[in-house]
Design a protein around this motif. Structure first.
Motif, PDB file in Angstrom:
ATOM      1  N   THR A  28      -8.111   9.742  -5.160  1.00  0.00           N
ATOM      2  CA  THR A  28      -7.220   8.613  -5.421  1.00  0.00           C
ATOM      3  C   THR A  28      -7.215   7.636  -4.247  1.00  0.00           C
ATOM      4  OG1 THR A  28      -5.828   9.944  -6.868  1.00  0.00           O
ATOM      5  CG2 THR A  28      -4.827   7.959  -5.933  1.00  0.00           C
ATOM      6  N   VAL A  29      -7.127   8.152  -3.028  1.00  0.00           N
ATOM      7  CA  VAL A  29      -7.126   7.289  -1.838  1.00  0.00           C
ATOM      8  C   VAL A  29      -8.445   6.530  -1.744  1.00  0.00           C
ATOM      9  CG1 VAL A  29      -7.161   7.323   0.689  1.00  0.00           C
ATOM     10  CG2 VAL A  29      -5.421   8.623  -0.550  1.00  0.00           C
ATOM     11  N   ASN A  30      -9.566   7.214  -1.982  1.00  0.00           N
ATOM     12  CA  ASN A  30     -10.866   6.538  -1.921  1.00  0.00           C
ATOM     13  C   ASN A  30     -10.976   5.432  -2.966  1.00  0.00           C
ATOM     14  OD1 ASN A  30     -11.820   8.029   0.248  1.00  0.00           O
ATOM     15  ND2 ASN A  30     -12.758   9.592  -1.053  1.00  0.00           N
ATOM     16  N   GLN A  31     -10.472   5.688  -4.172  1.00  0.00           N
ATOM     17  CA  GLN A  31     -10.504   4.666  -5.216  1.00  0.00           C
ATOM     18  C   GLN A  31      -9.645   3.466  -4.817  1.00  0.00           C
ATOM     19  OE1 GLN A  31      -9.200   6.975  -8.567  1.00  0.00           O
ATOM     20  NE2 GLN A  31     -11.276   7.559  -9.155  1.00  0.00           N
ATOM     21  N   ARG A  32      -8.491   3.727  -4.270  1.00  0.00           N
ATOM     22  CA  ARG A  32      -7.613   2.618  -3.863  1.00  0.00           C
ATOM     23  C   ARG A  32      -8.190   1.845  -2.697  1.00  0.00           C
ATOM     24  NH1 ARG A  32      -1.463   4.634  -4.987  1.00  0.00           N
ATOM     25  NH2 ARG A  32      -1.798   4.940  -7.203  1.00  0.00           N
ATOM     26  N   MET A  33      -8.848   2.545  -1.771  1.00  0.00           N
ATOM     27  CA  MET A  33      -9.476   1.858  -0.642  1.00  0.00           C
ATOM     28  C   MET A  33     -10.613   0.960  -1.139  1.00  0.00           C
ATOM     29  SD  MET A  33      -7.828   2.481   2.081  1.00  0.00           S
ATOM     30  CE  MET A  33      -8.956   1.873   3.298  1.00  0.00           C
ATOM     31  N   ALA A  34     -11.393   1.434  -2.083  1.00  0.00           N
ATOM     32  CA  ALA A  34     -12.477   0.622  -2.643  1.00  0.00           C
ATOM     33  C   ALA A  34     -11.908  -0.605  -3.332  1.00  0.00           C
ATOM     34  CB  ALA A  34     -13.314   1.445  -3.615  1.00  0.00           C
ATOM     35  N   SER A  35     -10.817  -0.424  -4.045  1.00  0.00           N
ATOM     36  CA  SER A  35     -10.172  -1.547  -4.717  1.00  0.00           C
ATOM     37  C   SER A  35      -9.639  -2.552  -3.705  1.00  0.00           C
ATOM     38  CB  SER A  35      -9.038  -1.044  -5.608  1.00  0.00           C
ATOM     39  OG  SER A  35      -8.363  -2.121  -6.202  1.00  0.00           O
ATOM     40  N   MET A  36      -9.050  -2.052  -2.630  1.00  0.00           N
ATOM     41  CA  MET A  36      -8.534  -2.952  -1.587  1.00  0.00           C
ATOM     42  C   MET A  36      -9.672  -3.709  -0.918  1.00  0.00           C
ATOM     43  SD  MET A  36      -5.477  -0.647   0.120  1.00  0.00           S
ATOM     44  CE  MET A  36      -5.512  -1.595   1.607  1.00  0.00           C
ATOM     45  N   GLU A  37     -10.797  -3.022  -0.718  1.00  0.00           N
ATOM     46  CA  GLU A  37     -11.947  -3.687  -0.107  1.00  0.00           C
ATOM     47  C   GLU A  37     -12.443  -4.819  -1.003  1.00  0.00           C
ATOM     48  OE1 GLU A  37     -16.092  -2.505   2.141  1.00  0.00           O
ATOM     49  OE2 GLU A  37     -15.271  -1.121   0.656  1.00  0.00           O
TER      50      GLU A  37
END
Length: 85
Positions: free
Chosen positions: A61-70
């Motif tokens: 979940t954190v990795n998905q959100r970080m990718a989205s933020m990027e």
């Protein structure tokens, strides 16, 4: 890693849940000592698998959100003015 711990209230509730399950699903009355044994089995042998899966899910979940933020940050970039000569 430390052993997973429950509060006294959580332990008591878990014992009641185990006893209720055995009574309702198996027609067996489980005493406190036997229910503690089942709880100990879950806490020492099974809980680490569940804990690790929860960490893996959180990591995903954190990795998905970080990718989205990027992606959102790249979308905010402004075009640079072209150099005129």
């Amino acid at each position: 890693m430390n052993t997973l711990k429950l509060t006294k209230e959580q332990q008591d509730e878990a014992i009641r849940t185990i006893q209720s399950y055995f009574q309702e699903e198996r027609g067996e009355e489980l005493g406190d000592l036997a229910a503690w044994g089942v709880l100990d089995l879950f806490m020492t042998k099974l809980a680490p698998y569940i804990y690790n899966q929860a960490l893996s899910d959180a990591r995903t979940t954190v990795n998905q959100r970080m990718a989205s933020m990027e992606e959102d940050l790249f979308a905010l970039e402004r075009k640079l003015p072209s150099a005129s000569r």
